[in-house]
Design a protein around this motif. Sequence first.
Motif, PDB file in Angstrom:
ATOM      1  N   PHE A  73      11.018 -79.061  45.894  1.00  0.00           N
ATOM      2  CA  PHE A  73      11.590 -78.483  47.034  1.00  0.00           C
ATOM      3  C   PHE A  73      11.108 -77.593  48.041  1.00  0.00           C
ATOM      4  CE2 PHE A  73      14.460 -79.726  43.572  1.00  0.00           C
ATOM      5  CZ  PHE A  73      15.812 -79.802  43.948  1.00  0.00           C
ATOM      6  N   SER A  74      11.295 -76.628  49.248  1.00  0.00           N
ATOM      7  CA  SER A  74      10.207 -76.205  49.761  1.00  0.00           C
ATOM      8  C   SER A  74      11.175 -75.494  50.734  1.00  0.00           C
ATOM      9  CB  SER A  74       9.551 -76.743  50.170  1.00  0.00           C
ATOM     10  OG  SER A  74       8.566 -76.043  51.279  1.00  0.00           O
ATOM     11  N   LYS A  75      10.791 -73.797  50.881  1.00  0.00           N
ATOM     12  CA  LYS A  75      11.656 -73.139  51.690  1.00  0.00           C
ATOM     13  C   LYS A  75      10.947 -73.137  53.454  1.00  0.00           C
ATOM     14  CE  LYS A  75      13.274 -69.994  48.379  1.00  0.00           C
ATOM     15  NZ  LYS A  75      13.061 -68.849  47.571  1.00  0.00           N
ATOM     16  N   THR A  76       9.753 -73.732  53.173  1.00  0.00           N
ATOM     17  CA  THR A  76       9.174 -74.072  54.502  1.00  0.00           C
ATOM     18  C   THR A  76       8.855 -75.382  54.791  1.00  0.00           C
ATOM     19  OG1 THR A  76       7.302 -74.171  53.066  1.00  0.00           O
ATOM     20  CG2 THR A  76       7.563 -72.069  54.426  1.00  0.00           C
ATOM     21  N   ASN A  77       8.998 -75.685  56.383  1.00  0.00           N
ATOM     22  CA  ASN A  77       8.734 -77.201  56.440  1.00  0.00           C
ATOM     23  C   ASN A  77       7.399 -77.407  57.045  1.00  0.00           C
ATOM     24  OD1 ASN A  77       9.454 -79.817  57.618  1.00  0.00           O
ATOM     25  ND2 ASN A  77       9.956 -79.429  59.171  1.00  0.00           N
ATOM     26  N   ASN A  78       7.228 -77.984  55.681  1.00  0.00           N
ATOM     27  CA  ASN A  78       5.603 -78.155  56.306  1.00  0.00           C
ATOM     28  C   ASN A  78       4.938 -79.604  56.863  1.00  0.00           C
ATOM     29  OD1 ASN A  78       4.521 -76.073  54.719  1.00  0.00           O
ATOM     30  ND2 ASN A  78       5.236 -77.566  52.280  1.00  0.00           N
ATOM     31  N   GLY A  79       6.150 -80.254  56.976  1.00  0.00           N
ATOM     32  CA  GLY A  79       5.505 -82.081  58.413  1.00  0.00           C
ATOM     33  C   GLY A  79       6.930 -82.362  58.442  1.00  0.00           C
ATOM     34  N   PRO A  80       7.448 -83.981  58.746  1.00  0.00           N
ATOM     35  CA  PRO A  80       8.277 -84.218  60.191  1.00  0.00           C
ATOM     36  C   PRO A  80       9.922 -84.578  58.330  1.00  0.00           C
ATOM     37  CG  PRO A  80       6.555 -85.753  59.176  1.00  0.00           C
ATOM     38  CD  PRO A  80       6.092 -84.913  58.605  1.00  0.00           C
ATOM     39  N   ASP A  81      10.659 -84.124  59.208  1.00  0.00           N
ATOM     40  CA  ASP A  81      11.692 -83.814  58.363  1.00  0.00           C
ATOM     41  C   ASP A  81      12.755 -85.367  58.074  1.00  0.00           C
ATOM     42  OD1 ASP A  81      13.371 -81.305  57.638  1.00  0.00           O
ATOM     43  OD2 ASP A  81      15.244 -81.935  58.596  1.00  0.00           O
ATOM     44  N   THR A  82      11.973 -85.749  58.414  1.00  0.00           N
ATOM     45  CA  THR A  82      12.816 -86.993  58.373  1.00  0.00           C
ATOM     46  C   THR A  82      12.040 -87.594  56.676  1.00  0.00           C
ATOM     47  OG1 THR A  82      11.139 -88.346  59.653  1.00  0.00           O
ATOM     48  CG2 THR A  82      12.581 -88.258  60.194  1.00  0.00           C
ATOM     49  N   CYS A  83      10.760 -86.875  56.405  1.00  0.00           N
ATOM     50  CA  CYS A  83      10.300 -87.176  54.964  1.00  0.00           C
ATOM     51  C   CYS A  83      10.826 -85.751  54.036  1.00  0.00           C
ATOM     52  CB  CYS A  83       8.687 -86.566  55.332  1.00  0.00           C
ATOM     53  SG  CYS A  83       8.041 -88.140  56.213  1.00  0.00           S
ATOM     54  N   GLU A  84      10.708 -84.584  54.272  1.00  0.00           N
ATOM     55  CA  GLU A  84      11.276 -83.541  53.729  1.00  0.00           C
ATOM     56  C   GLU A  84      12.756 -83.292  53.522  1.00  0.00           C
ATOM     57  OE1 GLU A  84       8.914 -79.642  53.978  1.00  0.00           O
ATOM     58  OE2 GLU A  84       6.577 -80.722  54.136  1.00  0.00           O
ATOM     59  N   ARG A  85      13.764 -83.883  54.490  1.00  0.00           N
ATOM     60  CA  ARG A  85      14.731 -83.965  54.617  1.00  0.00           C
ATOM     61  C   ARG A  85      15.161 -82.347  53.894  1.00  0.00           C
ATOM     62  NH1 ARG A  85      16.536 -89.769  53.464  1.00  0.00           N
ATOM     63  NH2 ARG A  85      14.778 -90.758  53.722  1.00  0.00           N
ATOM     64  N   SER A  86      15.180 -81.678  55.168  1.00  0.00           N
ATOM     65  CA  SER A  86      15.573 -79.815  55.392  1.00  0.00           C
ATOM     66  C   SER A  86      15.214 -79.350  53.778  1.00  0.00           C
ATOM     67  CB  SER A  86      17.230 -80.333  55.243  1.00  0.00           C
ATOM     68  OG  SER A  86      17.715 -80.535  55.970  1.00  0.00           O
ATOM     69  N   GLY A  87      14.123 -79.907  53.631  1.00  0.00           N
ATOM     70  CA  GLY A  87      12.930 -79.116  52.392  1.00  0.00           C
ATOM     71  C   GLY A  87      13.730 -79.426  50.897  1.00  0.00           C
ATOM     72  N   HIS A  88      13.697 -80.784  50.714  1.00  0.00           N
ATOM     73  CA  HIS A  88      13.715 -81.211  49.680  1.00  0.00           C
ATOM     74  C   HIS A  88      13.476 -82.740  49.775  1.00  0.00           C
ATOM     75  CE1 HIS A  88      16.131 -83.421  46.156  1.00  0.00           C
ATOM     76  NE2 HIS A  88      15.507 -83.250  45.493  1.00  0.00           N
ATOM     77  N   TRP A  89      12.227 -83.364  48.742  1.00  0.00           N
ATOM     78  CA  TRP A  89      12.073 -84.781  48.749  1.00  0.00           C
ATOM     79  C   TRP A  89      12.348 -85.225  47.170  1.00  0.00           C
ATOM     80  CZ3 TRP A  89       9.550 -80.732  50.115  1.00  0.00           C
ATOM     81  CH2 TRP A  89       8.421 -80.149  49.413  1.00  0.00           C
ATOM     82  N   VAL A  90      12.469 -86.400  47.453  1.00  0.00           N
ATOM     83  CA  VAL A  90      11.659 -87.278  45.315  1.00  0.00           C
ATOM     84  C   VAL A  90      10.684 -88.093  45.489  1.00  0.00           C
ATOM     85  CG1 VAL A  90      13.220 -88.777  43.550  1.00  0.00           C
ATOM     86  CG2 VAL A  90      14.125 -86.491  44.998  1.00  0.00           C
ATOM     87  N   GLU A  91       9.727 -88.353  44.519  1.00  0.00           N
ATOM     88  CA  GLU A  91       8.695 -89.052  44.285  1.00  0.00           C
ATOM     89  C   GLU A  91       9.198 -89.980  43.000  1.00  0.00           C
ATOM     90  OE1 GLU A  91       4.815 -87.442  46.970  1.00  0.00           O
ATOM     91  OE2 GLU A  91       5.580 -86.122  45.357  1.00  0.00           O
ATOM     92  N   TYR A  92       8.494 -90.936  43.541  1.00  0.00           N
ATOM     93  CA  TYR A  92       8.363 -91.583  41.264  1.00  0.00           C
ATOM     94  C   TYR A  92       7.047 -91.773  40.964  1.00  0.00           C
ATOM     95  CZ  TYR A  92      13.512 -91.535  43.321  1.00  0.00           C
ATOM     96  OH  TYR A  92      14.401 -91.421  43.813  1.00  0.00           O
ATOM     97  N   ILE A  93       6.486 -92.070  40.076  1.00  0.00           N
ATOM     98  CA  ILE A  93       6.157 -92.710  39.494  1.00  0.00           C
ATOM     99  C   ILE A  93       6.223 -93.162  38.628  1.00  0.00           C
ATOM    100  CG2 ILE A  93       3.677 -91.587  38.610  1.00  0.00           C
ATOM    101  CD1 ILE A  93       4.364 -89.191  40.021  1.00  0.00           C
ATOM    102  N   LYS A  94       4.671 -94.945  37.871  1.00  0.00           N
ATOM    103  CA  LYS A  94       5.654 -95.404  36.488  1.00  0.00           C
ATOM    104  C   LYS A  94       4.226 -95.630  36.241  1.00  0.00           C
ATOM    105  CE  LYS A  94       6.094-100.171  38.740  1.00  0.00           C
ATOM    106  NZ  LYS A  94       6.152-101.504  38.764  1.00  0.00           N
ATOM    107  N   GLY A  95       3.825 -95.936  35.040  1.00  0.00           N
ATOM    108  CA  GLY A  95       2.905 -95.932  34.483  1.00  0.00           C
ATOM    109  C   GLY A  95       2.840 -95.580  32.916  1.00  0.00           C
ATOM    110  N   GLY A  96       1.923 -95.304  32.504  1.00  0.00           N
ATOM    111  CA  GLY A  96       1.446 -95.274  30.870  1.00  0.00           C
ATOM    112  C   GLY A  96       0.842 -94.491  30.376  1.00  0.00           C
ATOM    113  N   TYR A  97       1.177 -93.852  29.094  1.00  0.00           N
ATOM    114  CA  TYR A  97       0.172 -92.802  28.577  1.00  0.00           C
ATOM    115  C   TYR A  97       0.056 -93.340  27.262  1.00  0.00           C
ATOM    116  CZ  TYR A  97       4.324 -92.416  25.470  1.00  0.00           C
ATOM    117  OH  TYR A  97       5.559 -92.706  24.292  1.00  0.00           O
ATOM    118  N   PHE A  98      -0.748 -91.777  26.459  1.00  0.00           N
ATOM    119  CA  PHE A  98      -1.385 -91.845  25.262  1.00  0.00           C
ATOM    120  C   PHE A  98      -1.765 -90.435  24.874  1.00  0.00           C
ATOM    121  CE2 PHE A  98      -5.169 -92.661  28.193  1.00  0.00           C
ATOM    122  CZ  PHE A  98      -6.065 -91.652  27.578  1.00  0.00           C
ATOM    123  N   GLN A  99      -1.823 -90.746  23.703  1.00  0.00           N
ATOM    124  CA  GLN A  99      -2.168 -88.310  22.902  1.00  0.00           C
ATOM    125  C   GLN A  99      -3.039 -88.745  22.148  1.00  0.00           C
ATOM    126  OE1 GLN A  99       2.042 -86.653  22.211  1.00  0.00           O
ATOM    127  NE2 GLN A  99       0.426 -85.115  21.365  1.00  0.00           N
TER     128      GLN A  99
END
Length: 169
Positions: A73-99
């Motif tokens: 979520f962002s209160k400022t517009n950092n790029g094209p609105d087609t990407c940020e959709r009025s200050g909200h966008w979603v990213e997804y990541i898949k992979g592996g982990y270890f501890q």
Amino acid sequence: MQKPFALLLLPFALIATLSFSCTPNADLQGKGESYLQGEWQQDSVPAQKKLVEYSLYHIKFSCDSFFMQINSFSKTNNGPDTCERSGHWVEYIKGGYFQIRDTLHVRGQFCNADHSLKPEGGCFRSGIYEELFKVKKEGDSLVEFSAASSLIPIRAHLIKRTTCTPKPL
């Protein structure tokens, strides 16, 4: 009859070779950390209303794999609105982990919501995602992940517990 010195060493060399030789990769995925198995949700961040930008995380751990959804979520517009959709966008990541001790190492790739790999370019990040988190378990259903690259910790609560059933690779 005296045996040459090399013949005396042969059995030891053979044992050492077999002990340190390559082994095939496991045919099942690893079990991962039992306390992490399931879905974890971050509902808010400290001082959320005062921040210009923040992200909320939804993480699913399945055996030694993870799928992460980052709602930003962002209160400022950092790029094209087609990407940020009025200050909200979603990213997804898949992979592996270890501890190791209190450090969780996650490594994956940015992907789409359907788990297909995200192509290079377009909106937001693509390619490899790698992060180290210091993990503080605050009970059976609350965990704090402190990322090395962020000042804001991810305090996530368990929304669904699962058990690891390793799948073939």
